[in-house]
Design a protein around this motif. Structure first.
Motif, PDB file in Angstrom:
ATOM      1  N   GLU A  57       0.843  -1.205   0.000  1.00  0.00           N
ATOM      2  CA  GLU A  57       0.000   0.000   0.000  1.00  0.00           C
ATOM      3  C   GLU A  57       0.876   1.253   0.000  1.00  0.00           C
ATOM      4  N   GLU A  58       1.903   1.256   0.851  1.00  0.00           N
ATOM      5  CA  GLU A  58       2.818   2.393   0.922  1.00  0.00           C
ATOM      6  C   GLU A  58       3.530   2.565  -0.423  1.00  0.00           C
ATOM      7  N   GLN A  59       4.003   1.431  -0.956  1.00  0.00           N
ATOM      8  CA  GLN A  59       4.762   1.464  -2.204  1.00  0.00           C
ATOM      9  C   GLN A  59       3.922   2.035  -3.355  1.00  0.00           C
ATOM     10  N   LEU A  60       2.678   1.557  -3.478  1.00  0.00           N
ATOM     11  CA  LEU A  60       1.809   2.003  -4.572  1.00  0.00           C
ATOM     12  C   LEU A  60       1.524   3.503  -4.487  1.00  0.00           C
ATOM     13  N   VAL A 119       2.642   9.243  -6.289  1.00  0.00           N
ATOM     14  CA  VAL A 119       3.176  10.600  -6.108  1.00  0.00           C
ATOM     15  C   VAL A 119       4.310  10.847  -7.103  1.00  0.00           C
ATOM     16  N   LEU A 120       5.206   9.874  -7.244  1.00  0.00           N
ATOM     17  CA  LEU A 120       6.348  10.050  -8.130  1.00  0.00           C
ATOM     18  C   LEU A 120       5.874  10.271  -9.569  1.00  0.00           C
ATOM     19  N   GLU A 172       4.265  15.811  -8.499  1.00  0.00           N
ATOM     20  CA  GLU A 172       4.006  16.780  -7.420  1.00  0.00           C
ATOM     21  C   GLU A 172       4.665  16.270  -6.153  1.00  0.00           C
ATOM     22  N   LEU A 173       5.944  16.562  -5.973  1.00  0.00           N
ATOM     23  CA  LEU A 173       6.670  15.940  -4.863  1.00  0.00           C
ATOM     24  C   LEU A 173       6.485  16.667  -3.540  1.00  0.00           C
ATOM     25  N   ALA A 174       6.469  17.981  -3.595  1.00  0.00           N
ATOM     26  CA  ALA A 174       6.402  18.767  -2.346  1.00  0.00           C
ATOM     27  C   ALA A 174       4.976  18.799  -1.822  1.00  0.00           C
ATOM     28  N   ILE A 188       5.345  12.914  -0.746  1.00  0.00           N
ATOM     29  CA  ILE A 188       5.919  11.560  -0.649  1.00  0.00           C
ATOM     30  C   ILE A 188       5.704  11.005   0.763  1.00  0.00           C
ATOM     31  N   HIS A 189       6.008  11.851   1.761  1.00  0.00           N
ATOM     32  CA  HIS A 189       5.821  11.410   3.147  1.00  0.00           C
ATOM     33  C   HIS A 189       4.340  11.213   3.471  1.00  0.00           C
ATOM     34  N   ALA A 190       3.513  12.128   2.942  1.00  0.00           N
ATOM     35  CA  ALA A 190       2.073  12.021   3.209  1.00  0.00           C
ATOM     36  C   ALA A 190       1.508  10.719   2.626  1.00  0.00           C
ATOM     37  N   ALA A 191       2.012  10.312   1.452  1.00  0.00           N
ATOM     38  CA  ALA A 191       1.516   9.080   0.815  1.00  0.00           C
ATOM     39  C   ALA A 191       1.793   7.877   1.717  1.00  0.00           C
TER      40      ALA A 191
END
Ligand SMILES: *Cc1c(COP(=O)(O)O)cnc(C)c1O
Length: 362
Positions: A12-15, A20-21, A25-27, A229-232
């Motif tokens: 789930e985290e990976q997907l 995001v990548l 929209e990274l920030a 990225i962190h939020a995802a």
């Protein structure tokens, strides 16, 4: 070797991170927004401002509540150093209040004594250490008598509650951390939660360069933003938090019922308080002996924390230490945390119980 902690990451985290990548929209963006919405809903609070860490959430909380240089802020001496460092960042003065030996949290009785000596204190940072909520109903009562702002450091207590009300929703502000060792993670990250729109608006300005509208800077702010990225990672982890906490509680329940060795003093959970066992922390007479024993058994352990914050060189060198805290010093000499993380296998818990049953103090 059985680890002390292990982050639990999956598909789930990976997907979501891949999403995001590929979005580019990274920030800060819509994943951060979604994470704030979902976390505040989970926590039963109205507003959430995601941050780069738990420490920056604490700093933003003090700033948003109007703490100024020279203000006294009461806190516990028995926590991770970041709790009190946030007070130093604000150029405020920490006042240390002793803890309760039953749950290692700030003691309401000691708080009354501290306030008699420092009635001019402006705020208090309460920590829910190891995942056991501090006695918020009592602390809030006292804080109201003295007009104190209340910040809850919930870095170790995601999902913990008192009579069904989640920590972070009792005070003026709550601050959570999403460091990998916590009950849920974003990699690095934090969030400030509050019921007060004015405080939330202030916090959003402080964590984004003091910017109220684009390129207008009214106050000194910081870049304390969370990234998409962190939020995802956080969105995926939040979906599993209840399950993680349940596993921690099951492991803890096994220790608490099956370890009957009187040489190992087990943690207590007060009735009506929901403990989420960020750590399962025991006390023994001779800590070095116990740690050597665990090492020989291949069981990792940790000391949270071997020194009180005011006994750290940083505090000894730079500041006149305010407050008395004999219990915190005793706790710092005695406590040891054993593995309780959700990924422990049944055989590992069996083995830890069996091993601890054979420990002897002499
Ligand atoms: C982890 C922790 C913090 C700091 O959080 P970071 O995200 O590492 O900055 C603050 N207070 C307590 C009690 C913690 O355990």
């Amino acid at each position: 070797m059985i680890n002390l902690v292990k982050p639990m990451l999956g598909k789930e985290e990976q997907l979501l991170v891949e999403e995001v990548l590929s979005s580019g929209e990274l920030a800060q963006g819509r994943y951060v927004e979604q994470f704030e919405k979902q976390f505040t809903a989970f926590n039963g609070v109205s507003f959430g401002v995601a941050t780069s860490s738990g420490t920056t959430a604490l700093h933003a909380a003090l700033l948003s509540l109007g703490i100024k240089p020279g203000d006294k802020v009461i806190t516990t001496p028995f926590s991770f150093v970041a709790t009190a460092n946030a007070i130093l960042y604000s150029q405020a003065i920490p006042v240390f209040c002793d803890i309760d030996m039953n749950n290692y949290n700030l003691s309401p009785e000691a708080l009354i004594d501290t306030l008699k000596e420092h009635p001019d204190a402006k705020a208090i940072i309460v920590v829910h250490l190891y995942g056991h909520p501090a006695n918020m109903p009592e602390i809030i009562k006292i804080a109201q008598m003295y007009g104190l702002k209340v910040i809850e450091d919930c870095a170790q207590a995601h999902g913990a509650s008192i009579n069904g009300q989640k920590v972070g929703s009792f005070g003026d502000c709550g601050a959570f951390s999403f460091y990998p060792t916590k009950n849920m993670t974003c990699g690095e990250g934090g969030i400030l939660v509050t019921q007060d729109k004015v405080v939330a608006d202030q916090a959003r300005i402080f964590v984004n360069h003091g910017q109220s509208i684009k390129y207008q800077h009214d106050v000194l702010g910081y870049n304390y933003r969370m990234t998409n990225i962190h939020a995802a990672i956080g969105i995926a982890q939040l979906g599993k938090l209840d399950e993680f906490n349940k596993k921690r509680q099951q492991n803890a329940l096994r220790y608490s019922t099956e370890i009957t060795n009187p040489a190992v003093i087990k943690p207590i959970c007060l009735p009506g308080f929901e403990h989420v066992y960020h750590q399962y922390t025991v006390q023994v007479n001779d800590r070095n002996r116990f740690m050597e024993f665990l090492k020989n058994k291949g069981i990792a352990c940790g000391i949270h924390y071997p020194k009180t914050i005011p006994d750290q060189p940083l505090y000894q060198q730079q500041h006149k230490i305010l407050g008395n805290f004999p219990n915190a010093r005793i706790a710092a000499d005695k406590v040891v945390s054993i593995p309780v993380y959700p990924g422990l296998r049944k055989e590992e818990v069996d083995y830890i119980v069996e091993s601890l049953q054979t420990y002897s103090d002499d």
